[in-house]
Write a protein that holds these residues in place. Structure first.
Motif, PDB file in Angstrom:
ATOM      1  N   GLN A  10     -21.150 -37.640   9.393  1.00  0.00           N
ATOM      2  CA  GLN A  10     -22.315 -36.944   8.846  1.00  0.00           C
ATOM      3  C   GLN A  10     -22.016 -36.445   7.434  1.00  0.00           C
ATOM      4  N   VAL A  11     -22.910 -36.735   6.501  1.00  0.00           N
ATOM      5  CA  VAL A  11     -22.760 -36.260   5.127  1.00  0.00           C
ATOM      6  C   VAL A  11     -23.035 -34.761   5.104  1.00  0.00           C
ATOM      7  N   PHE A  12     -22.132 -33.990   4.516  1.00  0.00           N
ATOM      8  CA  PHE A  12     -22.281 -32.542   4.492  1.00  0.00           C
ATOM      9  C   PHE A  12     -23.193 -32.049   3.370  1.00  0.00           C
ATOM     10  N   GLU A  13     -23.465 -32.863   2.381  1.00  0.00           N
ATOM     11  CA  GLU A  13     -24.413 -32.482   1.340  1.00  0.00           C
ATOM     12  C   GLU A  13     -25.438 -33.605   1.206  1.00  0.00           C
ATOM     13  N   TYR A  20     -28.575 -24.326  -1.642  1.00  0.00           N
ATOM     14  CA  TYR A  20     -29.198 -23.173  -2.296  1.00  0.00           C
ATOM     15  C   TYR A  20     -29.800 -22.233  -1.263  1.00  0.00           C
ATOM     16  N   GLY A  21     -30.343 -22.759  -0.209  1.00  0.00           N
ATOM     17  CA  GLY A  21     -30.920 -21.934   0.849  1.00  0.00           C
ATOM     18  C   GLY A  21     -29.873 -21.105   1.572  1.00  0.00           C
ATOM     19  N   ALA A  22     -28.624 -21.554   1.554  1.00  0.00           N
ATOM     20  CA  ALA A  22     -27.551 -20.799   2.202  1.00  0.00           C
ATOM     21  C   ALA A  22     -27.315 -19.470   1.498  1.00  0.00           C
ATOM     22  N   MET A  23     -27.750 -19.375   0.235  1.00  0.00           N
ATOM     23  CA  MET A  23     -27.629 -18.094  -0.468  1.00  0.00           C
ATOM     24  C   MET A  23     -28.484 -17.030   0.208  1.00  0.00           C
ATOM     25  N   ARG A  73     -23.129 -21.370   4.991  1.00  0.00           N
ATOM     26  CA  ARG A  73     -23.304 -22.818   4.798  1.00  0.00           C
ATOM     27  C   ARG A  73     -23.387 -23.544   6.141  1.00  0.00           C
ATOM     28  N   SER A  74     -22.565 -23.115   7.087  1.00  0.00           N
ATOM     29  CA  SER A  74     -22.578 -23.721   8.409  1.00  0.00           C
ATOM     30  C   SER A  74     -23.912 -23.479   9.108  1.00  0.00           C
ATOM     31  N   PHE A  80     -30.935 -27.679   9.929  1.00  0.00           N
ATOM     32  CA  PHE A  80     -31.585 -28.952   9.607  1.00  0.00           C
ATOM     33  C   PHE A  80     -30.963 -30.181  10.258  1.00  0.00           C
ATOM     34  N   ILE A  81     -29.690 -30.128  10.581  1.00  0.00           N
ATOM     35  CA  ILE A  81     -29.008 -31.275  11.192  1.00  0.00           C
ATOM     36  C   ILE A  81     -28.758 -30.953  12.659  1.00  0.00           C
ATOM     37  N   ARG A  82     -29.340 -31.748  13.534  1.00  0.00           N
ATOM     38  CA  ARG A  82     -29.254 -31.507  14.969  1.00  0.00           C
ATOM     39  C   ARG A  82     -27.891 -31.925  15.517  1.00  0.00           C
TER      40      ARG A  82
END
Length: 97
Positions: A10-13, A20-23, A73-74, A80-82
Motif C-alpha cells: 500500500q502506498v503511504f502517500e 495536510y488533514g493530519a494537521m 498520520r496513522s 481513508f484506507i480500509r
C-alpha cells in the motif's frame, strides 16, 4: 517513513499533500492535552495562569511531538484506507510511480 507498506505494498502517500488533514487531527490531540491539563489543575485547586499553562502544555506537546505526529498520520490514513486483514491473506498491491 516508508513509501510503501513492506507487507502489502500500500502506498503511504496516495497523492501530494495527502497528510495536510493530519494537521487537524494533531491539533485535536493538542487541544485534548490542553483540556486535560486544565481540568486536572482546576480539580487540584491550583490557580491557573496563562504562562503556567503555556509552559506546561508547551513542554508536554514538544515532548510528545514524535508520538502525536505518527499517531495523527496513522489515524488520517486509516480514515481513508480500509484495513483488509492480515498481509498473509490479501494480495500484494503493485503500485507504480
Amino acid at each position: 517513513m516508508h513509501t510503501n507498506c513492506p507487507c502489502c505494498g500500500q502506498v503511504f502517500e496516495p497523492e501530494p499533500g495527502y497528510y495536510y488533514g493530519a494537521m487537524y487531527v494533531s491539533f485535536a490531540f493538542n487541544v485534548a492535552i490542553f483540556l486535560v491539563f486544565l481540568f486536572v489543575m482546576y480539580q487540584a485547586g491550583v490557580e491557573v495562569t496563562i504562562p503556567m499553562m503555556m509552559a506546561l502544555v508547551g513542554i508536554t506537546v514538544v515532548g510528545l511531538l514524535p508520538i502525536i505526529f505518527r499517531l495523527s498520520r496513522s489515524l488520517w490514513i486509516h480514515i481513508f484506507i480500509r484495513y483488509e486483514g492480515p498481509s498473509t491473506q490479501i494480495p500484494k498491491k503493485l503500485h507504480t510511480h
